[in-house]
Design an enzyme around this catalytic site. Structure first.
Site: not given
Ligand code: CAA
Length: 258
Positions: A66, A112
């Protein structure tokens, strides 16, 4: 279908291909993605020419969750009063088959969303996880429930409590995905699988989906009864007559969808 901004929608014969398209955010799922997915899936369900759908993302990410940036400033009252994420329930009511084709990250809401589809085909690059605990929250789109049903308590608990990602092979061993294919072949294989399903009698496809889903909502006895009743109902269709006649006459069935 130019009025979608966060997804791409293509029709390839009887197969609808839906592609999440927010590359700058690794396909993070915001409210607009949900609204567009619901609209596209409603159109798919309503179009008799469309028989199977594939939902996919990019090579790098199916969806990284999300949209954290959209949620970060929300409080309990906003989330509760707005019933945040409840719209995804509508997505699970799609009646026709829906395949998830997952490459790269399927994290949080991405995992999910994939689990809301009927089955998941994974590229060998796929990584699944529920890392919400690292953000101080939990799954919110049904992940704790669907993951526990898919992989069992031990692995689901470990995944939600540690946020550990599992790779495609571990996901296949655990029963989360139906098959793993080389990343370069994922989309072709998903479309081929969808085309196979699209060739089946459409009412039978809908009924088969409905009865497997019933397994997660009922006791065994109720589920078996439900299956038998739907099986009986299919004998009221022209396609049952056609399918069985075609077998006897050693030819392919010509479905009318009636
Ligand atoms: N929401 C918003 N933006 C996101 C995102 C997310 N879930 N995941 C990645 N992005 C964005 C990053 O902020 C980044 O944007 P900027 O370039 O503007 O900074 C862009 O996508 C690229 O991401 P990274 O630079 O972080 O890429 P990476 O290759 O270094 O890492 C990753 C990849 C490990 C997937 C990392 O992006 C990450 O950990 N993302 C979040 C994963 C997460 O926590 N997901 C759960 C979200 S909460 C949820 O889903 C609630 C639910 O139950 C429904």
């Amino acid at each position: 279908m130019a009025d979608y901004e966060t997804i791409l929608v293509e029709r390839r014969d009887a197969v609808t291909l839906l592609t999440l398209n927010r590359p700058q955010a690794l396909n993070a799922l915001n409210s607009q993605v949900l609204a567009e997915l619901l609209r596209a899936l409603a159109d798919y369900d309503a179009d008799p020419a469309q028989r199977c759908a594939v939902l996919t993302g990019s090579e790098r990410a199916f969806a990284a969750g999300a949209d954290i940036k959209e949620m970060a400033g929300q409080g309990f009252a906003d989330m509760y009063a707005g019933n945040f994420f409840a719209g995804y329930e509508q997505l699970t009511r799609t009646r026709k088959p829906l395949i998830a084709a997952v490459a790269g990250y399927a994290l949080g809401g991405g995992c999910e969303l994939a689990m809301m589809c009927d089955f998941i085909l994974a590229a060998d690059t796929a990584k699944f996880g529920q890392p919400e605990i690292k953000l101080g929250v939990s799954p919110g789109m049904g992940g704790s429930q669907r993951l526990a049903r898919a992989v069992g308590k031990a692995k689901a608990m470990e995944m939600v409590l540690t946020g550990r990602m599992i790779d495609a092979d571990e996901a296949e061993r655990a029963g989360l995905v139906s098959r793993v294919v080389p990343a370069a072949e994922l989309l072709d294989e998903a479309l081929r699988t969808a085309a196979t399903i699209a060739e089946m009698a459409p009412l039978a496809a809908m009924a088969n989906k409905e009865m497997v889903n019933a397994a997660f909502e009922t006791t065994l006895a109720q589920g078996v009864q439900f299956e038998r009743r739907l099986f009986h109902a299919l004998f009221g269709t022209a396609d049952q007559k056609e399918g069985m006649a075609a077998f006897v006459e050693k030819r392919a069935g010509q479905w009318s969808g009636r």
